[in-house]
Design a protein around this motif. Sequence first.
Motif, PDB file in Angstrom:
ATOM      1  N   GLY A  99       0.803  -1.217   0.000  1.00 22.09           N
ATOM      2  CA  GLY A  99       0.000   0.000   0.000  1.00 22.09           C
ATOM      3  C   GLY A  99       0.836   1.267   0.000  1.00 22.09           C
ATOM      4  O   GLY A  99       0.405   2.304   0.504  1.00 22.09           O
ATOM      5  N   LEU A 100       2.048   1.177  -0.589  1.00 20.53           N
ATOM      6  CA  LEU A 100       2.986   2.288  -0.557  1.00 20.53           C
ATOM      7  C   LEU A 100       3.584   2.553  -1.933  1.00 20.53           C
ATOM      8  O   LEU A 100       3.337   1.815  -2.888  1.00 20.53           O
ATOM      9  N   VAL A 101       4.372   3.595  -2.003  1.00 25.50           N
ATOM     10  CA  VAL A 101       5.284   3.833  -3.123  1.00 25.50           C
ATOM     11  C   VAL A 101       6.686   3.907  -2.522  1.00 25.50           C
ATOM     12  O   VAL A 101       6.840   4.041  -1.304  1.00 25.50           O
ATOM     13  N   PRO A 102       7.726   3.815  -3.322  1.00 25.69           N
ATOM     14  CA  PRO A 102       9.067   3.971  -2.768  1.00 25.69           C
ATOM     15  C   PRO A 102       9.213   5.302  -2.045  1.00 25.69           C
ATOM     16  O   PRO A 102       8.685   6.319  -2.503  1.00 25.69           O
ATOM     17  N   GLY A 103       9.928   5.288  -0.924  1.00 25.43           N
ATOM     18  CA  GLY A 103      10.101   6.511  -0.152  1.00 25.43           C
ATOM     19  C   GLY A 103      11.554   6.860   0.116  1.00 25.43           C
ATOM     20  O   GLY A 103      11.844   7.902   0.695  1.00 25.43           O
ATOM     21  N   TRP A 104      12.466   5.985  -0.306  1.00 29.18           N
ATOM     22  CA  TRP A 104      13.883   6.234  -0.058  1.00 29.18           C
ATOM     23  C   TRP A 104      14.595   6.793  -1.297  1.00 29.18           C
ATOM     24  O   TRP A 104      15.813   6.737  -1.381  1.00 29.18           O
ATOM     25  N   GLY A 105      13.808   7.317  -2.241  1.00 25.72           N
ATOM     26  CA  GLY A 105      14.381   7.867  -3.467  1.00 25.72           C
ATOM     27  C   GLY A 105      14.458   6.872  -4.602  1.00 25.72           C
ATOM     28  O   GLY A 105      14.927   7.199  -5.697  1.00 25.72           O
ATOM     29  N   GLY A 106      13.982   5.650  -4.362  1.00 27.33           N
ATOM     30  CA  GLY A 106      14.118   4.587  -5.361  1.00 27.33           C
ATOM     31  C   GLY A 106      13.351   4.829  -6.642  1.00 27.33           C
ATOM     32  O   GLY A 106      13.824   4.475  -7.724  1.00 27.33           O
ATOM     33  N   ALA A 107      12.170   5.429  -6.564  1.00 28.56           N
ATOM     34  CA  ALA A 107      11.383   5.670  -7.776  1.00 28.56           C
ATOM     35  C   ALA A 107      12.080   6.684  -8.672  1.00 28.56           C
ATOM     36  O   ALA A 107      12.184   6.498  -9.891  1.00 28.56           O
ATOM     37  N   THR A 108      12.563   7.759  -8.074  1.00 26.82           N
ATOM     38  CA  THR A 108      13.258   8.801  -8.841  1.00 26.82           C
ATOM     39  C   THR A 108      14.500   8.246  -9.511  1.00 26.82           C
ATOM     40  O   THR A 108      14.754   8.495 -10.699  1.00 26.82           O
ATOM     41  N   ARG A 109      15.276   7.478  -8.773  1.00 26.49           N
ATOM     42  CA  ARG A 109      16.502   6.914  -9.343  1.00 26.49           C
ATOM     43  C   ARG A 109      16.179   5.854 -10.394  1.00 26.49           C
ATOM     44  O   ARG A 109      16.885   5.737 -11.403  1.00 26.49           O
ATOM     45  N   LEU A 110      15.119   5.074 -10.186  1.00 23.02           N
ATOM     46  CA  LEU A 110      14.737   4.058 -11.160  1.00 23.02           C
ATOM     47  C   LEU A 110      14.376   4.691 -12.494  1.00 23.02           C
ATOM     48  O   LEU A 110      14.749   4.174 -13.551  1.00 23.02           O
ATOM     49  N   VAL A 111      13.645   5.796 -12.462  1.00 22.42           N
ATOM     50  CA  VAL A 111      13.304   6.508 -13.697  1.00 22.42           C
ATOM     51  C   VAL A 111      14.573   6.939 -14.425  1.00 22.42           C
ATOM     52  O   VAL A 111      14.676   6.822 -15.656  1.00 22.42           O
ATOM     53  N   GLN A 112      15.572   7.419 -13.678  1.00 23.04           N
ATOM     54  CA  GLN A 112      16.825   7.839 -14.298  1.00 23.04           C
ATOM     55  C   GLN A 112      17.563   6.667 -14.936  1.00 23.04           C
ATOM     56  O   GLN A 112      18.237   6.829 -15.958  1.00 23.04           O
ATOM     57  N   ILE A 113      17.412   5.485 -14.344  1.00 20.55           N
ATOM     58  CA  ILE A 113      18.153   4.314 -14.831  1.00 20.55           C
ATOM     59  C   ILE A 113      17.473   3.651 -16.026  1.00 20.55           C
ATOM     60  O   ILE A 113      18.122   3.350 -17.032  1.00 20.55           O
ATOM     61  N   VAL A 114      16.164   3.405 -15.941  1.00 16.71           N
ATOM     62  CA  VAL A 114      15.481   2.613 -16.972  1.00 16.71           C
ATOM     63  C   VAL A 114      14.472   3.420 -17.788  1.00 16.71           C
ATOM     64  O   VAL A 114      13.902   2.902 -18.746  1.00 16.71           O
ATOM     65  N   GLY A 115      14.222   4.679 -17.400  1.00 17.78           N
ATOM     66  CA  GLY A 115      13.219   5.470 -18.106  1.00 17.78           C
ATOM     67  C   GLY A 115      11.870   5.398 -17.421  1.00 17.78           C
ATOM     68  O   GLY A 115      11.576   4.459 -16.667  1.00 17.78           O
TER      69      GLY A 115
END
Length: 300
Positions: A182-198
Amino acid sequence: MAACLWKKLLQTAKERIIQQRRASLYDCAHGYREELIKKKLQQFAGGSISLSKEENGIGILTLNNPKLMNAFTGTMMLELQERVTELESWKDGKGLIVCGAGNTFCSGSDLNAVKAMSNSEDGMNICMFMQNTLTRLMRLPLISVALVQGKALGGGAELTTACDFRLMTPGSEIRFIHKQMGLVPGWGGATRLVQIVGSGAALQLLSGAVKVDPERALHLGLSEKTLVSSDETGSLEEARAWLSLCTEGPASVIQAVKKVVTAGKELPLEAALRTEKDVFGTVWGGPANLQALVQRPKHK
């Protein structure tokens, strides 16, 4: 006089670069209460974060909590911050391997701590604490590799994205399971994932809580290589050998390379160019540069 002034300018540039790297993303103006959250995290003990520094300039950062698949307890979060602070001052460092004990990577947060601190204020402060720590990890002047054995789940998956590269062992997986909690990433993982894979691939991985095996990770660009060995000792040796290809040379030069790439990734063009200029000034005419000019002239 001119030489003295130049030295002062270089020292100022070095200090500015260090300050930028260690700058906190959040402070009291954002509602961040670091000392308070540290006291609360201290209540949830267990596991450890160990750091060994090898003579070749490679550090090994190991998550030790195998009974919980190396899940982060409160004290492990605090220890991670301490280890990152130590690495920021490692003048002879060139590379870093982040791995987990017991042949698995990390399963995210210890659910006991999560349940006990489920109110919004604690949740936001943990979020900001870990974002600060993982951003500093990402900005280290060391070339970092996440050695993914077994499972990297939730916060563990986020940790892999704070490294420059990811190597995976056969049968391992990276999975952002936050949606199922019931969450989204909160440790910066979503932002960094976008930078890595688009953004498209990131949206698929997050919305589907997709299990990413080594083959798919290679296809997405999330992993650099699938290692041959799946055991703890063998895979670590392979990771050392892979990283050594990036870290051959003087520490001052390797760290300078990482600094200019980080600036190019994070800063607006003009600021990145100025940082590149500052870093260039720290190695121009340095021992490695002068030795190269004598030993390996470009024109023969």
